[in-house]
Write an enzyme that holds these catalytic residues in place. Structure first.
Site, PDB file in Angstrom:
ATOM      1  N   GLU A 338       0.793  -1.231   0.000  1.00  0.00           N
ATOM      2  CA  GLU A 338       0.000   0.000   0.000  1.00  0.00           C
ATOM      3  C   GLU A 338       0.830   1.288   0.000  1.00  0.00           C
ATOM      4  OE1 GLU A 338      -3.855  -1.540   2.508  1.00  0.00           O
ATOM      5  OE2 GLU A 338      -2.088  -0.976   3.657  1.00  0.00           O
TER       6      GLU A 338
HETATM    7  C1  TNX Z   1      -4.337  -3.909   4.881  1.00  0.00           C
HETATM    8  S1  TNX Z   1      -2.766  -6.307   4.383  1.00  0.00           S
HETATM    9  C2  TNX Z   1      -3.031  -3.709   5.319  1.00  0.00           C
HETATM   10  C3  TNX Z   1      -2.787  -3.294   6.706  1.00  0.00           C
HETATM   11  C4  TNX Z   1      -4.059  -3.118   7.475  1.00  0.00           C
HETATM   12  C5  TNX Z   1      -5.005  -4.218   7.116  1.00  0.00           C
HETATM   13  C6  TNX Z   1      -6.272  -4.213   7.922  1.00  0.00           C
HETATM   14  C7  TNX Z   1      -1.696  -5.283   4.186  1.00  0.00           C
HETATM   15  C8  TNX Z   1      -0.487  -5.801   3.594  1.00  0.00           C
HETATM   16  N1  TNX Z   1      -1.925  -4.027   4.574  1.00  0.00           N
HETATM   17  O1  TNX Z   1      -2.022  -2.124   6.730  1.00  0.00           O
HETATM   18  O2  TNX Z   1      -3.763  -3.141   8.825  1.00  0.00           O
HETATM   19  O3  TNX Z   1      -5.337  -4.108   5.754  1.00  0.00           O
HETATM   20  O4  TNX Z   1      -7.036  -5.339   7.647  1.00  0.00           O
END
Ligand code: TNX
Length: 527
Positions: A338
């Site tokens: 992300e």
């Molecule tokens: C996505 S899964 C994220 C996290 C959040 C999570 C909450 C991922 C690699 N990144 O930063 O905590 O969703 O479900």
């Protein structure tokens, strides 16, 4: 039911004393090893309808090649002691020995092929545990613990005995990587809370614990060359709590404790996104051009390191170097998810450089699925969480894949709309959804030989202590333990729920605040 059988046998059986004081011959009750409640379900079980009588005159012996004899003995004695009144002895004189638990390290075997596999050969006079590795011997102990009753029979011998059904169990996992992740960045969890989690994971034959040590909301590990990371960056969490961090000594203690349970710790420093806390501590690292403050919300994707600044890579090298020296196992997780405000070409440039740094520090890189866009070497590992195309892209570069698809394996999703804790962005994950899928065929086109294993991540935006952790983690993490270990044809939802209902004694002993899923008949204790 079992007690009734014992009483029946007590009435039927005669007890003969031999001339040696402690030795006496008992006629062993015929117990059926197939009536077990073991999770994960073993590969093969051949009952032979007798029993082994565990008791205070059971000696613990090793073939000379077993390393860690003291640890295995200590764990066996401690864990048996936690579930029953039995105190096994570290040493017994020859005349005091009634029967034997024997640990044997194998060098070759016609059936077992996986280092984590083990065989139990349970007969009236001995309980043989065989494996290629100490970890496998430890898994064998966990199976024995799940077979051993908590209550003794006091009527079949002049001393209490704990009867284990006899026969042979041959068992090995489908995956070498059986992992859970705990996010200690959104909310901090203490060393003791992590150790308690390790106990439970080890009981279900997990062998990895991934710790998400940094995020926008907090930095959780002492780095001596960059002290503000903890002086500044550790002091916040979601919702505005005080945060916290592990000193390097704390981290080593977690690693040491985990290794006693044959669990590797995989630390994660998430970058180039999810870096608000690091950049707040050292603004020179910041790449999003905004002024920074402690972040206590739950949004993602707004932060980034400045990927074109050499200082950033000196910083990362220091972090990777210091952290890598604190644990012996192979993997270093760089996050990589992300990074919405990092341009794609900067992101790729960043992952390429960090991959080199990780490798130069003697570790193998793991990252969330977006890293598959970079020039990965085959030793790097891609962790699927949201998009199978990245798993395939990683595999095409020769990389192994860890499966953590959010819709199936995210422990932080609510069970249903009534759940007290959890998020919903990937959907509800009731226990049956957690259990009823096949990791080996989940990604179409991904050869199962490319799959390193399964990891269930527990993000902690909505939970802040062990009780809340338990609610989301259990029983789903126990379902994932079975998915990571047991071959698909042997898995069965109804059978799993019965075995799960039989874990309640263990849950109570460990004070596990598990979610009483309405999908499970919690009173179905028999077979
Ligand atoms: C996505 S899964 C994220 C996290 C959040 C999570 C909450 C991922 C690699 N990144 O930063 O905590 O969703 O479900």
């Amino acid at each position: 039911m079992q007690r009734k059988i014992y009483l029946l046998f007590a009435a039927l059986l005669s007890i003969h004393f031999s001339c040696k004081e402690k030795k006496e011959v008992i006629q062993y009750p015929s117990l059926n090893l197939a009536d077990h409640h073991i999770i994960p379900k073993p590969n093969s079980i051949s009952p032979d309808f007798s029993s082994f009588a565990l008791n205070e005159f059971t000696s613990i012996e090793f073939s000379p090649t077993v390393i860690d004899q003291n640890n295995l003995k200590r764990q066996l004695i401690k864990q048996i002691g936690q579930q029953s009144q039995l105190s096994l002895k570290t040493e017994l004189s020859a005349e005091d020995r009634y029967n034997t638990i024997f640990f044997e390290k194998l060098t070759s075997d016609p059936v077992l092929s996986n280092a984590d596999g083990y065989r139990l050969h349970i007969s009236e006079d001995s309980l043989l545990i065989q494996s290629f590795s100490e970890a496998g011997l430890y898994h064998g102990i966990q199976t024995i613990l799940q077979l051993a009753p908590t209550h003794s029979v006091d009527t079949l011998a002049s001393f209490p005995i704990w009867l284990i059904p006899s026969g042979v169990i041959e068992d090995q996992p489908i995956f070498t990587h059986r992992s859970m992740m705990l996010d200690v960045a959104r909310h901090f969890f203490t060393v003791d809370e992590v150790k308690r989690l390790i106990d439970i994971l080890a009981h279900y034959k997990y062998n990895k614990l991934h710790l998400h040590l940094s995020d926008d909301q907090g930095w959780r590990i002492e780095i001596k060359s960059w002290p503000k990371l903890t002086e500044v960056g550790s002091k916040s969490e979601v919702g505005g709590g005080e945060g916290g961090f592990y000193s390097q000594e704390d981290f080593k203690e977690i690693v040491r404790y985990a290794s006693e349970h044959y669990i590797d710790i995989i630390p994660e420093i998430d970058m180039p996104g999810h870096t608000n806390a690091a950049a707040l501590s050292y603004p020179i690292l910041n790449g999003n051009g905004k002024s920074l403050s402690h972040y206590t919300g739950m949004r993602v994707g707004f932060s980034t390191f400045d990927t074109r600044k050499d200082t950033v890579y000196s910083f990362i090298n220091d972090v990777v170097r210091e952290l890598s020296q604190l644990y012996p196992s192979t993997y270093f997780h760089i996050g990589g998810d992300e990074s919405h405000v990092t341009k794609t070409r900067d992101y790729i440039y960043f992952v390429n450089r960090v991959q080199k740094i990780v490798q130069q520090n003697g570790k193998q890189l793991v990252g969330w699925n977006e890293i598959a866009q970079a020039d990965l070497t085959a030793s790097s590992v891609v962790q699927l969480w949201n998009d199978p195309k990245y798993a395939l892209q990683g595999a095409s570069k020769g990389c192994k894949v860890i499966l953590s698809p959010a819709k199936k394996a995210y422990l932080d999703m609510k069970y249903d709309k009534h759940s007290t804790y959890g998020l919903t962005w990937a959907g509800f994950i009731p226990l049956s959804t957690a259990y009823n899928w096949d990791p080996q065929t989940f990604v179409q086109g991904l050869d199962s030989s490319q799959i390193l294993g399964l990891e269930a991540p527990l993000w902690s935006e909505t939970i802040e202590n062990s009780q809340e952790m338990d609610y989301l983690a259990f029983p789903r993490a126990i379902a994932y333990a079975e998915l990571a270990w047991t071959q698909a044809p042997l898995r069965n939802w109804n059978d799993f729920t019965i075995r799960l209902a039989n874990q309640q004694d263990y849950f109570t002993r460990k004070n596990i605040n598990y979610y009483r899923s309405p999908e499970v008949n919690w009173t179905a204790t028999g077979k």
